[in-house]
Scaffold this motif. Structure first.
Motif, PDB file in Angstrom:
ATOM      1  N   LEU A 115       0.792  -1.250  -0.242  1.00 16.17           N
ATOM      2  CA  LEU A 115      -0.064  -0.009  -0.043  1.00 16.17           C
ATOM      3  C   LEU A 115       0.834   1.288  -0.035  1.00 16.17           C
ATOM      4  O   LEU A 115       2.057   1.357   0.498  1.00 16.17           O
ATOM      5  CB  LEU A 115      -0.815   0.009   1.262  1.00 16.17           C
ATOM      6  N   SER A 116       0.160   2.295  -0.632  1.00 22.14           N
ATOM      7  CA  SER A 116       1.049   3.548  -0.505  1.00 22.14           C
ATOM      8  C   SER A 116       0.957   4.419   0.585  1.00 22.14           C
ATOM      9  O   SER A 116      -0.005   3.903   1.472  1.00 22.14           O
ATOM     10  CB  SER A 116       0.476   4.228  -1.726  1.00 22.14           C
ATOM     11  N   GLN A 117       1.748   5.212   1.053  1.00 22.14           N
ATOM     12  CA  GLN A 117       1.736   6.035   2.037  1.00 22.14           C
ATOM     13  C   GLN A 117       0.413   6.934   2.052  1.00 22.14           C
ATOM     14  O   GLN A 117      -0.127   7.003   3.343  1.00 22.14           O
ATOM     15  CB  GLN A 117       2.909   6.888   2.529  1.00 22.14           C
ATOM     16  N   GLU A 118      -0.183   7.358   1.253  1.00 16.13           N
ATOM     17  CA  GLU A 118      -1.410   7.879   1.090  1.00 16.13           C
ATOM     18  C   GLU A 118      -2.609   7.100   1.724  1.00 16.13           C
ATOM     19  O   GLU A 118      -3.328   7.626   2.437  1.00 16.13           O
ATOM     20  CB  GLU A 118      -1.696   8.584  -0.632  1.00 16.13           C
ATOM     21  N   THR A 119      -2.462   5.925   0.838  1.00 22.05           N
ATOM     22  CA  THR A 119      -3.694   4.918   1.521  1.00 22.05           C
ATOM     23  C   THR A 119      -3.576   4.671   2.877  1.00 22.05           C
ATOM     24  O   THR A 119      -4.505   4.506   3.607  1.00 22.05           O
ATOM     25  CB  THR A 119      -3.443   3.781   0.654  1.00 22.05           C
ATOM     26  N   LEU A 120      -2.351   4.490   3.395  1.00 24.62           N
ATOM     27  CA  LEU A 120      -1.928   4.230   4.860  1.00 24.62           C
ATOM     28  C   LEU A 120      -2.608   5.444   5.643  1.00 24.62           C
ATOM     29  O   LEU A 120      -3.236   5.184   6.814  1.00 24.62           O
ATOM     30  CB  LEU A 120      -0.785   3.811   5.160  1.00 24.62           C
ATOM     31  N   ALA A 121      -2.561   6.536   5.303  1.00 21.87           N
ATOM     32  CA  ALA A 121      -2.726   7.618   5.880  1.00 21.87           C
ATOM     33  C   ALA A 121      -4.144   7.762   5.897  1.00 21.87           C
ATOM     34  O   ALA A 121      -4.757   8.221   6.822  1.00 21.87           O
ATOM     35  CB  ALA A 121      -1.942   8.896   5.196  1.00 21.87           C
ATOM     36  N   GLU A 122      -4.966   7.614   4.927  1.00 19.78           N
ATOM     37  CA  GLU A 122      -6.389   7.444   4.708  1.00 19.78           C
ATOM     38  C   GLU A 122      -6.916   6.449   5.865  1.00 19.78           C
ATOM     39  O   GLU A 122      -8.055   6.731   6.403  1.00 19.78           O
ATOM     40  CB  GLU A 122      -6.934   7.345   3.407  1.00 19.78           C
ATOM     41  N   MET A 123      -6.271   5.409   6.050  1.00 20.90           N
ATOM     42  CA  MET A 123      -6.637   4.382   6.912  1.00 20.90           C
ATOM     43  C   MET A 123      -6.723   4.622   8.220  1.00 20.90           C
ATOM     44  O   MET A 123      -7.595   4.185   9.332  1.00 20.90           O
ATOM     45  CB  MET A 123      -6.274   3.045   6.475  1.00 20.90           C
ATOM     46  N   ILE A 124      -5.769   5.444   8.772  1.00 20.44           N
ATOM     47  CA  ILE A 124      -5.685   5.632  10.093  1.00 20.44           C
ATOM     48  C   ILE A 124      -6.069   7.163  10.560  1.00 20.44           C
ATOM     49  O   ILE A 124      -5.997   7.569  11.458  1.00 20.44           O
ATOM     50  CB  ILE A 124      -4.109   5.646  10.631  1.00 20.44           C
TER      51      ILE A 124
END
Length: 229
Positions: free
Chosen positions: A170-179
């Motif tokens: 996963l991209s860092q952008e996706t990880l950011a959205e998830m948390i």
């Protein structure tokens, strides 16, 4: 940290085999949409292969990732509880094999097949536990600890068996959205984790057991750069 989203299936029941009999099996290419938020909800889906991303779009146009689904997981099942439209969008993150079942077929299967019914109920219970854990995580943990827990879950630390951890793509952008934080904060934490030996990444994120140990012992190194947000 247990991974309660993954259902342990008895050897006497193979959901992939059952779901593939007389149901629709389709292949989706990477980034292909499976259904969109607002579409008519009349099918339940089961991931046989690949990963699926579930996102929600707010009235103000803000998108949030609310789930990453892997093989052995259902999605879109709200239709059997009476939902008429989809409340989220689902998209293949990689090449996927997805089984779809119409609402009548799903209800008939639950009524006629005790093994399938037990499997499905077990999945719903485990997912409910996961949702409770995620809510507690968001209420009481800072974004750095939320990221650490998410990485451990995605890498399948605490899963059944002795399989090695899964690499995360996963991209860092996706990880950011998830948390629920910004990409810049995730980038800062990932660099910190790498310096501390918790992760390595070069295209894929490799999570080390030292991160699990830090979370279990509530290491002060996690979260010492910010207050809970």
């Amino acid at each position: 940290m247990p991974n309660r989203a993954r259902v342990q299936v008895e050897d006497t029941f193979a959901p992939q085999t059952f779901l593939g009999a007389g149901k629709t099996v389709e292949r989706y290419a990477r980034n292909q949409t499976i259904y969109c938020q607002g579409d008519v909800a009349n099918e339940v889906f089961f991931v046989q292969k690949g990963k699926v991303k579930v996102t929600v779009l707010s009235e103000h146009g803000k998108e949030a990732v609310v789930g990453i689904l892997e093989a052995g997981q259902f999605f879109g099942e709200a239709c059997i509880e009476g939902a008429e439209t989809r409340n989220a969008t689902s998209q293949a993150m990689e090449d996927c094999v997805i089984t779809s079942m119409t609402k009548p077929a799903m209800l008939a299967a639950l009524d006629a097949e005790p093994g399938f019914s037990a499997f499905f109920i077990g999945y719903l219970l485990s997912r409910n536990s996961r949702m409770e854990d995620d809510l507690i995580d968001h209420l009481f943990n800072c974004s750095e600890k939320r990221l650490a827990r998410l990485l451990l879950r995605l890498a399948n630390f605490g899963g059944e068996g002795s399989m090695p951890p899964n690499p995360i793509t996963l991209s860092q952008e996706t990880l950011a959205e998830m948390i629920g934080t910004t990409r810049s904060r995730v980038s800062f934490f990932m660099n910190k984790f790498r310096k501390q030996g918790y992760v390595d990444y070069n295209g894929k994120i490799e999570v080390h057991r030292s991160l699990l140990e830090a979370v279990l012992r509530e290491s002060p190194q996690l979260g010492d750069d910010e207050e809970r947000d």
